[in-house]
Design an enzyme around this catalytic site. Structure first.
Site, PDB file in Angstrom:
ATOM      1  N   GLY A 172      -5.348   3.942   0.778  1.00 57.42           N
ATOM      2  CA  GLY A 172      -6.784   4.173   0.946  1.00 57.42           C
ATOM      3  C   GLY A 172      -7.404   3.140   1.868  1.00 57.42           C
ATOM      4  O   GLY A 172      -6.772   2.590   2.766  1.00 57.42           O
ATOM      5  N   GLY A 173      -8.683   2.869   1.592  1.00 57.51           N
ATOM      6  CA  GLY A 173      -9.427   1.939   2.433  1.00 57.51           C
ATOM      7  C   GLY A 173      -8.806   0.564   2.501  1.00 57.51           C
ATOM      8  O   GLY A 173      -9.063  -0.191   3.438  1.00 57.51           O
ATOM      9  N   GLY A 407      -2.891   5.877  40.436  1.00 56.55           N
ATOM     10  CA  GLY A 407      -3.751   5.173  39.477  1.00 56.55           C
ATOM     11  C   GLY A 407      -2.945   4.421  38.449  1.00 56.55           C
ATOM     12  O   GLY A 407      -3.398   3.414  37.903  1.00 56.55           O
ATOM     13  N   ALA A 408      -1.741   4.910  38.181  1.00 56.34           N
ATOM     14  CA  ALA A 408      -0.903   4.254  37.179  1.00 56.34           C
ATOM     15  C   ALA A 408      -0.539   2.840  37.637  1.00 56.34           C
ATOM     16  O   ALA A 408      -0.389   1.933  36.825  1.00 56.34           O
ATOM     17  CB  ALA A 408       0.345   5.079  36.917  1.00 56.34           C
TER      18      ALA A 408
HETATM   19  C1  HXC Z   1      -6.556  -1.192 -11.531  1.00 57.02           C
HETATM   20  C2  HXC Z   1      -4.340  -0.746 -11.214  1.00 57.02           C
HETATM   21  C3  HXC Z   1      -4.606  -0.179  -9.959  1.00 57.02           C
HETATM   22  C4  HXC Z   1      -5.942  -0.139  -9.514  1.00 57.02           C
HETATM   23  C5  HXC Z   1      -2.504  -0.072 -10.312  1.00 57.02           C
HETATM   24  N1  HXC Z   1      -3.031  -0.643 -11.380  1.00 57.02           N
HETATM   25  N2  HXC Z   1      -3.446   0.235  -9.412  1.00 57.02           N
HETATM   26  N3  HXC Z   1      -5.306  -1.255 -11.973  1.00 57.02           N
HETATM   27  N4  HXC Z   1      -6.879  -0.660 -10.325  1.00 57.02           N
HETATM   28  N5  HXC Z   1      -6.282   0.344  -8.326  1.00 57.02           N
HETATM   29  C6  HXC Z   1      -2.331  -1.148 -12.556  1.00 57.02           C
HETATM   30  C7  HXC Z   1      -1.748  -0.035 -13.417  1.00 57.02           C
HETATM   31  O1  HXC Z   1      -2.717   0.453 -14.327  1.00 57.02           O
HETATM   32  C8  HXC Z   1      -0.628  -0.771 -14.106  1.00 57.02           C
HETATM   33  O2  HXC Z   1      -1.185  -1.551 -15.134  1.00 57.02           O
HETATM   34  C9  HXC Z   1      -0.135  -1.726 -13.039  1.00 57.02           C
HETATM   35  O3  HXC Z   1      -1.205  -1.855 -12.114  1.00 57.02           O
HETATM   36  C10 HXC Z   1       1.066  -1.220 -12.298  1.00 57.02           C
HETATM   37  O4  HXC Z   1       0.788   0.108 -11.876  1.00 57.02           O
HETATM   38  P1  HXC Z   1       1.848   1.281 -12.088  1.00 57.02           P
HETATM   39  O5  HXC Z   1       1.141   2.554 -11.792  1.00 57.02           O
HETATM   40  O6  HXC Z   1       2.517   1.139 -13.413  1.00 57.02           O
HETATM   41  O7  HXC Z   1       2.907   0.926 -10.980  1.00 57.02           O
HETATM   42  P2  HXC Z   1       3.694   1.892 -10.014  1.00 57.02           P
HETATM   43  O8  HXC Z   1       4.304   3.017 -10.781  1.00 57.02           O
HETATM   44  O9  HXC Z   1       4.604   1.010  -9.238  1.00 57.02           O
HETATM   45  O10 HXC Z   1       2.599   2.535  -9.038  1.00 57.02           O
HETATM   46  C11 HXC Z   1       1.875   1.706  -8.165  1.00 57.02           C
HETATM   47  C12 HXC Z   1       0.751   2.500  -7.503  1.00 57.02           C
HETATM   48  C13 HXC Z   1      -0.098   3.211  -8.609  1.00 57.02           C
HETATM   49  C14 HXC Z   1       1.337   3.529  -6.545  1.00 57.02           C
HETATM   50  C15 HXC Z   1      -0.081   1.519  -6.686  1.00 57.02           C
HETATM   51  O11 HXC Z   1      -0.458   2.235  -9.608  1.00 57.02           O
HETATM   52  C16 HXC Z   1      -1.339   3.811  -8.076  1.00 57.02           C
HETATM   53  O12 HXC Z   1      -1.347   4.919  -7.520  1.00 57.02           O
HETATM   54  N6  HXC Z   1      -2.478   3.133  -8.275  1.00 57.02           N
HETATM   55  C17 HXC Z   1      -3.769   3.605  -7.880  1.00 57.02           C
HETATM   56  C18 HXC Z   1      -3.891   3.506  -6.396  1.00 57.02           C
HETATM   57  C19 HXC Z   1      -5.257   3.895  -5.938  1.00 57.02           C
HETATM   58  O13 HXC Z   1      -5.631   5.077  -5.932  1.00 57.02           O
HETATM   59  N7  HXC Z   1      -6.043   2.883  -5.641  1.00 57.02           N
HETATM   60  C20 HXC Z   1      -7.373   3.047  -5.154  1.00 57.02           C
HETATM   61  C21 HXC Z   1      -7.199   3.236  -3.648  1.00 57.02           C
HETATM   62  S1  HXC Z   1      -8.694   3.528  -2.909  1.00 57.02           S
HETATM   63  P3  HXC Z   1      -0.362  -1.974 -16.429  1.00 57.02           P
HETATM   64  O14 HXC Z   1      -1.396  -2.646 -17.285  1.00 57.02           O
HETATM   65  O15 HXC Z   1       0.169  -0.716 -17.005  1.00 57.02           O
HETATM   66  O16 HXC Z   1       0.698  -2.906 -15.965  1.00 57.02           O
HETATM   67  C22 HXC Z   1      -9.119   2.044  -2.460  1.00 57.02           C
HETATM   68  C23 HXC Z   1     -10.461   2.051  -1.921  1.00 57.02           C
HETATM   69  C24 HXC Z   1     -10.682   0.829  -1.100  1.00 57.02           C
HETATM   70  O17 HXC Z   1      -8.439   1.113  -2.576  1.00 57.02           O
HETATM   71  C25 HXC Z   1     -11.872   1.089  -0.270  1.00 57.02           C
HETATM   72  C26 HXC Z   1     -12.119  -0.016   0.646  1.00 57.02           C
HETATM   73  C27 HXC Z   1     -13.177   0.326   1.598  1.00 57.02           C
END
Ligand code: HXC
Length: 517
Positions: A172-173, A407-408
Site C-alpha cells: 500500500g501507501g 535527437g537521440a
Molecule cells: C497492525 C499488523 C499489521 C498492521 C500485521 N500485523 N500487519 N498489526 N497493523 N498493518 C500484525 C498481525 O496482526 C500479527 O500480529 C503480526 O503482525 C504478524 O502478522 P501475520 O499476518 O501473522 O504475518 P504474515 O502471515 O507473515 O503476514 C504479513 C502480512 C499480513 C502480509 C504483512 O500481516 C498483512 O497482510 N497485514 C496487513 C497489511 C495491510 O493491509 N496493511 C495496511 C496497508 S495500507 P500477532 O499479534 O498475531 O503477532 C497502508 C496505508 C499506508 O499501509 C498509507 C500511507 C499513505
C-alpha cells in the site's frame, strides 16, 4: 556513592525487553526461515560496537482495539546512527516480530527524528523495510505518521543519499517512502512491494494475477522499474548498501569519495581497439567497453534488469568517481525508448544532485519507432533526458563510439546540450539519421528515375556515409573536442576528468525548473 543496583537492573530489564521485541519464539521462527532480525540487520550494516540506538524505550500511545495496556517495544522500529566503513550513517529497521513492524504514531516519530538529524548533519540514510504497513489500530495517526516520513524523505532528497532495503512485505501507501528515496534494493524470496495486492485487484477490476507478477523483486526490477537491485538475501542487500555508499558523498555539499591516483596511467589499451566490430552493422559490446574503462572492471550497474538498452551505474576512472550512462546496442540496437529515457534521466539527476561527474558513451541510432512509444509519450519521456543533461552542472564528458543520430544524440549530451568535452572514435557517425534512411528521403526522385535504382541508391548511400558517417565533419565545425582511438579512451577520459573536477557552473536563480515528468 554509586548508582543504585536497582536502577541498573531496571535499565537492563528494559533493554532486554526492547531487544527481544516480539518474543524469542517469533525470532526463532524467522531464523528458521533464514530471515535476519531488525537488530541483526543493523549489526551487520554498522561497524561493530558503533551503532547508537535512539528511542529504545519508545512505546505506543494508542488506546484503541485492545492496544491499551499492551506494550509495543521500540514501537516496532529500531533507529539510530553508527559508522559504516568509517562514515557516519543513519539507519532504521522495522521489527516485524513487533506487531508486524506496523507503523504507528511513535514509530513514525522515531523515523522522522532520524531523518531530521540526517538532514541537519548531512549523513546518508538507510531504511530496512519489513512491515505490515499502517498500524490498523492507530487509524489516522498512522496515516499522519506516514505523511511526516514522506515529507522528510522529500526534504532530504538531493541533500543526503537515501537507500531503502525491502526485506519483507511493503504494501500500500507504505511503498511510497522507499519510492521517494534514491535507491531501492529488494531481497529475493522474502520481500514484496505493491500498492494493491492480487485480491484487491481482482475485487475491483476482475483481473487475475499473482503476487509474483505484480509485487515480486523481479516484477519491480524488470517490468515496472520501481527498484534498482535484487539481493540474494539480507546479507547481500547490506553488501549492496555498502557498495553504493563507497561511490556516494555523505551529502550534496561534499564531493564523492574520489581517490585520484597520484600518477595518471597514460598507457593505451589495445584491447579496446579490438572491441570495435569490423562491420558497422554488428553491435558493439557496450558492457565490455565500460568494464575496460573503469578501474579494475569494477562497475556497479543500477537497474541492470530494466530497460537494458541503456546501461547506467557507478565506477571510478583512475580513482575519480563517475556516473556512466551508455547506450547498449546489444538490446533494441541501443535505441532510446520510454523506459530507457526514464532510467537515464533519473540517474543523471541523482549524479548532478550529489556532484558525481558524468561520462556518457554514445552509440544510438535514434528514438525507438512505434505506435506504443508515440502513444506512451516518448516525446515527454525523451525530454526528461534533454532536461536532465542540460540542467546538470557536474562535469559532463561525452564519448561518441559509433552512431550519434538525430535527437537521440542530443539526448545523450552533445556539446550544445552542455557537455564539457565531446570525444569521438574514428568510427563515430554524427548525423541527422542513418545513411540509408537519409538517402531514401533526400534522393527519392533521383533513385526512382534512375535506370538502375538499386545501384543509384547504393551510390548515394555511400556518398552520404562518406560525408556524415565520420566524426570529422562535426570536428571541422568545433563540435568535437578531439577524435581519439578506442585504445586511448581511458587515458583521455582520465585527464579530462581531472581538468573538469574544479568546474563551477551557476544557473539563474529559480525555485526549480518544470521538468517534463
Ligand atoms: C497492525 C499488523 C499489521 C498492521 C500485521 N500485523 N500487519 N498489526 N497493523 N498493518 C500484525 C498481525 O496482526 C500479527 O500480529 C503480526 O503482525 C504478524 O502478522 P501475520 O499476518 O501473522 O504475518 P504474515 O502471515 O507473515 O503476514 C504479513 C502480512 C499480513 C502480509 C504483512 O500481516 C498483512 O497482510 N497485514 C496487513 C497489511 C495491510 O493491509 N496493511 C495496511 C496497508 S495500507 P500477532 O499479534 O498475531 O503477532 C497502508 C496505508 C499506508 O499501509 C498509507 C500511507 C499513505
Amino acid at each position: 556513592m554509586a548508582i543504585q543496583k536497582a536502577l541498573i537492573e531496571q535499565l537492563e530489564t528494559k533493554r532486554a525487553a526492547a531487544r527481544i521485541g516480539g518474543g524469542a519464539d517469533k525470532h526463532e521462527a524467522r531464523r528458521k526461515k533464514g530471515l535476519m532480525s531488525a537488530r541483526e540487520r543493523l549489526a551487520a550494516f554498522f561497524q561493530e560496537g558503533t551503532f547508537q540506538e535512539w528511542g529504545m524505550h519508545a512505546d505506543h500511545d494508542c488506546h484503541n482495539f485492545g492496544m491499551e495496556g499492551k506494550s509495543v517495544p521500540c514501537d516496532g522500529v529500531v533507529t539510530g546512527v553508527g559508522l559504516v566503513d568509517g562514515r557516519t550513517c543513519a539507519a532504521y529497521a522495522h521489527d516485524f516480530t513487533i506487531n508486524g513492524g506496523s507503523l504507528g504514531r511513535i514509530h513514525a516519530l522515531k523515523i522522522s527524528n532520524l531523518l531530521d538529524y540526517a538532514l541537519k548533519t548531512g549523513i546518508p540514510v538507510f531504511g530496512f523495510n519489513d512491515s505490515g504497513g499502517a498500524r490498523i489500530q492507530e487509524g489516522d495517526d498512522a496515516l499522519a505518521g506516514y505523511g511526516s516520513v514522506f515529507f522528510r524523505n522529500v526534504q532530504a532528497s538531493g541533500v543526503v543519499p537515501q537507500v531503502a532495503v525491502i526485506a519483507g512485505p511493503c504494501a500500500g501507501g507504505a511503498a511510497y517512502s522507499p519510492a521517494l528515496m534514491d535507491f531501492i534494493i529488494m531481497v529475493k524470496g522474502t520481500s514484496n512491494m505493491f500498492i494493491c495486492g492480487p485480491e484487491v485487484i481482482q475485487a475491483v477490476t476482475g483481473q487475475k494475477c499473482t503476487m509474483d507478477e505484480i509485487g515480486s523483486p523481479m516484477a519491480n526490477a524488470s517490468v515496472s522499474g520501481n527498484i534498482h537491485f535484487i539481493a540474494d538475501n539480507d546479507a547481500h542487500a547490506i553488501e549492496i548498501c555498502k557498495k553504493l555508499l563507497s561511490f556516494l558523498p555523505s551529502n550534496n555539499v561534499m564531493d564523492p569519495p574520489h581517490h585520484p591516483v597520484p600518477h595518471i596511467d597514460l598507457s593505451t589499451d589495445p584491447e579496446m581497439d579490438a572491441l570495435v566490430p569490423d562491420d558497422s552493422k554488428t553491435p558493439l559490446d557496450m558492457p565490455k567497453v565500460i568494464s575496460r574503462l573503469v578501474d579494475n572492471g569494477d562497475f556497479l550497474e543500477i537497474q541492470a534488469l530494466f530497460a537494458k538498452n541503456m546501461v547506467v551505474g557507478f565506477g571510478r576512472i583512475q580513482g575519480v568517481v563517475v556516473g556512466i550512462i551508455a547506450n547498449n546496442p546489444l538490446v533494441k540496437a541501443g535505441c532510446l525508448d520510454i523506459d530507457s529515457s526514464d532510467k537515464a534521466a533519473r540517474f543523471i539527476r541523482f549524479c548532478n544532485a550529489f556532484n558525481v561527474p558524468i561520462v556518457t558513451l554514445v552509440d544510438v541510432p535514434g528514438f525507438m519507432p512505434g505506435v506504443q512509444q508515440e502513444r506512451g509519450g516518448i516525446i515527454r519521456h525523451g525530454a526528461k533526458m534533454l532536461f536532465a543533461y542540460a540542467a546538470a552542472t557536474v562535469p559532463k564528458i561525452t564519448v561518441i563510439l559509433r552512431k550519434a543520430y538525430g535527437g537521440a544524440f542530443l539526448a545523450m549530451c552533445n556539446r550544445e546540450m552542455g557537455a564539457d568535452m565531446v570525444y569521438a572514435w574514428p568510427t563515430g557517425e554524427i548525423a541527422v539519421m542513418g545513411a540509408e534512411g537519409a538517402t531514401k528521403i533526400l534522393f527519392k526522385r533521383e533513385i526512382l528515375a534512375d535506370k538502375d535504382p538499386k545501384a543509384k541508391e547504393a551510390e548515394l548511400v555511400a556518398e552520404y556515409r562518406e560525408k556524415f558517417c565520420t566524426p570529422y565533419e562535426a570536428a571541422k565545425k568545433g563540435m568535437i573536442t578531439d577524435v581519439i582511438l578506442p585504445s586511448e579512451t581511458r587515458s583521455v577520459v582520465s585527464l579530462a576528468l581531472r581538468s573538469t573536477l574544479t568546474k563551477r557552473e551557476t544557473r539563474p536563480a529559480k525555485k526549480h525548473g518544470t521538468m517534463p515528468l
